[in-house]
Motif scaffolding. Structure first.
Motif, PDB file in Angstrom:
ATOM      1  N   SER A 176       0.838  -1.200   0.000  1.00  0.00           N
ATOM      2  CA  SER A 176       0.000   0.000   0.000  1.00  0.00           C
ATOM      3  C   SER A 176       0.868   1.242   0.000  1.00  0.00           C
ATOM      4  N   VAL A 177       0.253   2.399  -0.250  1.00  0.00           N
ATOM      5  CA  VAL A 177       0.972   3.667  -0.248  1.00  0.00           C
ATOM      6  C   VAL A 177       0.147   4.702   0.501  1.00  0.00           C
ATOM      7  N   GLN A 178       0.816   5.461   1.369  1.00  0.00           N
ATOM      8  CA  GLN A 178       0.163   6.504   2.136  1.00  0.00           C
ATOM      9  C   GLN A 178       1.070   7.732   2.190  1.00  0.00           C
ATOM     10  N   PRO A 179       0.483   8.937   2.154  1.00  0.00           N
ATOM     11  CA  PRO A 179       1.313  10.147   2.274  1.00  0.00           C
ATOM     12  C   PRO A 179       1.605  10.472   3.735  1.00  0.00           C
ATOM     13  N   GLN A 180       2.693  11.167   3.968  1.00  0.00           N
ATOM     14  CA  GLN A 180       2.946  11.749   5.276  1.00  0.00           C
ATOM     15  C   GLN A 180       2.234  13.103   5.303  1.00  0.00           C
ATOM     16  N   GLY A 181       1.092  13.155   5.974  1.00  0.00           N
ATOM     17  CA  GLY A 181       0.263  14.355   5.904  1.00  0.00           C
ATOM     18  C   GLY A 181      -0.711  14.202   4.754  1.00  0.00           C
ATOM     19  N   GLU A 182      -0.659  15.123   3.803  1.00  0.00           N
ATOM     20  CA  GLU A 182      -1.548  15.081   2.649  1.00  0.00           C
ATOM     21  C   GLU A 182      -0.744  15.114   1.352  1.00  0.00           C
ATOM     22  N   ALA A 183      -1.369  14.592   0.318  1.00  0.00           N
ATOM     23  CA  ALA A 183      -0.811  14.662  -1.037  1.00  0.00           C
ATOM     24  C   ALA A 183      -1.743  15.548  -1.845  1.00  0.00           C
ATOM     25  N   ALA A 184      -1.462  16.850  -1.860  1.00  0.00           N
ATOM     26  CA  ALA A 184      -2.362  17.814  -2.487  1.00  0.00           C
ATOM     27  C   ALA A 184      -2.056  17.959  -3.972  1.00  0.00           C
ATOM     28  N   LYS A 185      -3.100  18.146  -4.744  1.00  0.00           N
ATOM     29  CA  LYS A 185      -2.956  18.323  -6.184  1.00  0.00           C
ATOM     30  C   LYS A 185      -2.069  19.532  -6.478  1.00  0.00           C
ATOM     31  N   GLY A 186      -1.163  19.350  -7.447  1.00  0.00           N
ATOM     32  CA  GLY A 186      -0.297  20.437  -7.862  1.00  0.00           C
ATOM     33  C   GLY A 186       0.878  20.692  -6.951  1.00  0.00           C
ATOM     34  N   GLY A 187       1.006  19.885  -5.884  1.00  0.00           N
ATOM     35  CA  GLY A 187       2.087  20.117  -4.930  1.00  0.00           C
ATOM     36  C   GLY A 187       3.074  18.974  -4.872  1.00  0.00           C
ATOM     37  N   TYR A 188       3.837  18.947  -3.792  1.00  0.00           N
ATOM     38  CA  TYR A 188       4.820  17.901  -3.544  1.00  0.00           C
ATOM     39  C   TYR A 188       4.436  17.181  -2.256  1.00  0.00           C
ATOM     40  N   ALA A 189       4.855  15.922  -2.117  1.00  0.00           N
ATOM     41  CA  ALA A 189       4.490  15.148  -0.930  1.00  0.00           C
ATOM     42  C   ALA A 189       5.554  14.090  -0.667  1.00  0.00           C
ATOM     43  N   THR A 190       5.621  13.680   0.582  1.00  0.00           N
ATOM     44  CA  THR A 190       6.423  12.519   0.959  1.00  0.00           C
ATOM     45  C   THR A 190       5.471  11.351   1.158  1.00  0.00           C
ATOM     46  N   ILE A 191       5.723  10.267   0.445  1.00  0.00           N
ATOM     47  CA  ILE A 191       4.832   9.107   0.507  1.00  0.00           C
ATOM     48  C   ILE A 191       5.624   7.885   0.956  1.00  0.00           C
ATOM     49  N   ASN A 192       4.920   6.935   1.587  1.00  0.00           N
ATOM     50  CA  ASN A 192       5.537   5.695   2.057  1.00  0.00           C
ATOM     51  C   ASN A 192       4.862   4.490   1.414  1.00  0.00           C
ATOM     52  N   PHE A 193       5.670   3.631   0.818  1.00  0.00           N
ATOM     53  CA  PHE A 193       5.164   2.346   0.342  1.00  0.00           C
ATOM     54  C   PHE A 193       5.383   1.317   1.465  1.00  0.00           C
ATOM     55  N   LYS A 194       4.286   0.756   1.945  1.00  0.00           N
ATOM     56  CA  LYS A 194       4.345  -0.216   3.037  1.00  0.00           C
ATOM     57  C   LYS A 194       4.261  -1.620   2.448  1.00  0.00           C
ATOM     58  N   VAL A 195       5.293  -2.421   2.716  1.00  0.00           N
ATOM     59  CA  VAL A 195       5.378  -3.765   2.133  1.00  0.00           C
ATOM     60  C   VAL A 195       5.422  -4.796   3.256  1.00  0.00           C
ATOM     61  N   PRO A 196       4.329  -5.561   3.435  1.00  0.00           N
ATOM     62  CA  PRO A 196       4.340  -6.637   4.430  1.00  0.00           C
ATOM     63  C   PRO A 196       4.837  -7.947   3.819  1.00  0.00           C
TER      64      PRO A 196
END
Length: 261
Positions: free
Chosen positions: A37-57
């Motif tokens: 799965s993938v989740q942002p740290q905070g929000e992933a807003a349109k037109g912006g930049y974000a830090t995202i985490n891919f969680k691999v079990p």
């Protein structure tokens, strides 16, 4: 056999059957929920930049996950993808040429990231993600599209026994979750803290600076005009004095000439 004993036995059979069915459902539900799965740290807003985490079990009891590949959507290419180092893993970022160049911050972007691959290098506790464990793989990404509500990343998970699990099925709204769903990043509306707000603030600052420059130029022009006027007045004053002195001298000389005559 009494009717009471028969009823008790029937109830027992029903309870046992219900327990077996519930256990089966839990067993079936377990693996389906433990996917990449993938989740942002905070929000992933349109037109912006974000830090995202891919969680691999790790879903296997007898194998370790030793490789993770995440493919990026070609319909919404991301020009900036920066991985955070993960201990015990090598990271490779793959870029491809774009069929249609992108415009970003006044620059023309001709290639974008198509895939990021993490490969386990080993360690004291063994290589990769062990049984009953998970690992997060962080990325800084952008600029996120403004014309999409989500981004779908297809992922491949490789175990040390060469098994490859393909998390590539795109979930459909209103439908049941597929057996091997692809990671989906939900995008939120721009909050005003993105580049649009920054550009607006920059434009306002530039406008204020332009007004200040115009005021400074106007003040300089006025000062120059005043200096010019003062200089002209001084010159005219000096000329007047010279003319006056010349007139006096002429009068004195004329008087002397008449007296001598």
């Amino acid at each position: 056999m009494s009717s009471a004993s028969a009823s008790t036995r029937n109830i027992s059979r029903v309870c046992v059957a219900g327990g077996i069915a519930a256990s089966a459902l839990l067993l079936l539900a377990g693996p389906a929920s433990a996917h990449v799965s993938v989740q942002p740290q905070g929000e992933a807003a349109k037109g912006g930049y974000a830090t995202i985490n891919f969680k691999v079990p790790n879903e296997r009891d007898d194998s370790a996950t030793v490789k993770v590949e995440v493919n990026f959507p070609a319909d919404h290419p991301l020009a900036s993808v920066m991985p955070q180092p993960v201990a015990g893993w090598d990271i490779k970022v793959t870029k491809d040429k774009l069929a249609k160049p992108l415009k970003m911050h006044g620059n023309t972007i001709t290639e974008a990231v198509s895939k990021v691959t993490w490969t386990a290098t080993g360690g004291k506790t063994g290589p990769g993600i062990g049984a009953g464990q998970f690992q997060q793989f962080p990325l800084s990404v952008g600029q996120l599209p403004e014309d999409a509500d989500q981004l779908v990343f297809k992922a491949l998970q490789t175990y040390d026994n060469k098994e490859v699990v393909r998390w590539i099925e795109e979930p459909k709204e209103g439908a049941e979750e597929p057996e091997s769903p692809a990671p989906v990043l939900k995008l939120t509306a721009a909050t005003g803290d993105e580049h649009g707000a920054t550009d607006k603030a920059t434009a306002e600052t530039d406008a204020k600076q332009a007004d200040a420059d115009r005021d400074t130029a106007s003040a300089s022009t006025s000062a120059a005009s005043a200096d010019s006027s003062d200089t002209t007045a001084r010159v005219l004053g000096i000329i007047g004095i010279v003319i006056g002195v010349g007139g006096v001298a002429y009068g004195v000389l004329a008087g002397r000439r008449r007296g001598n005559a």
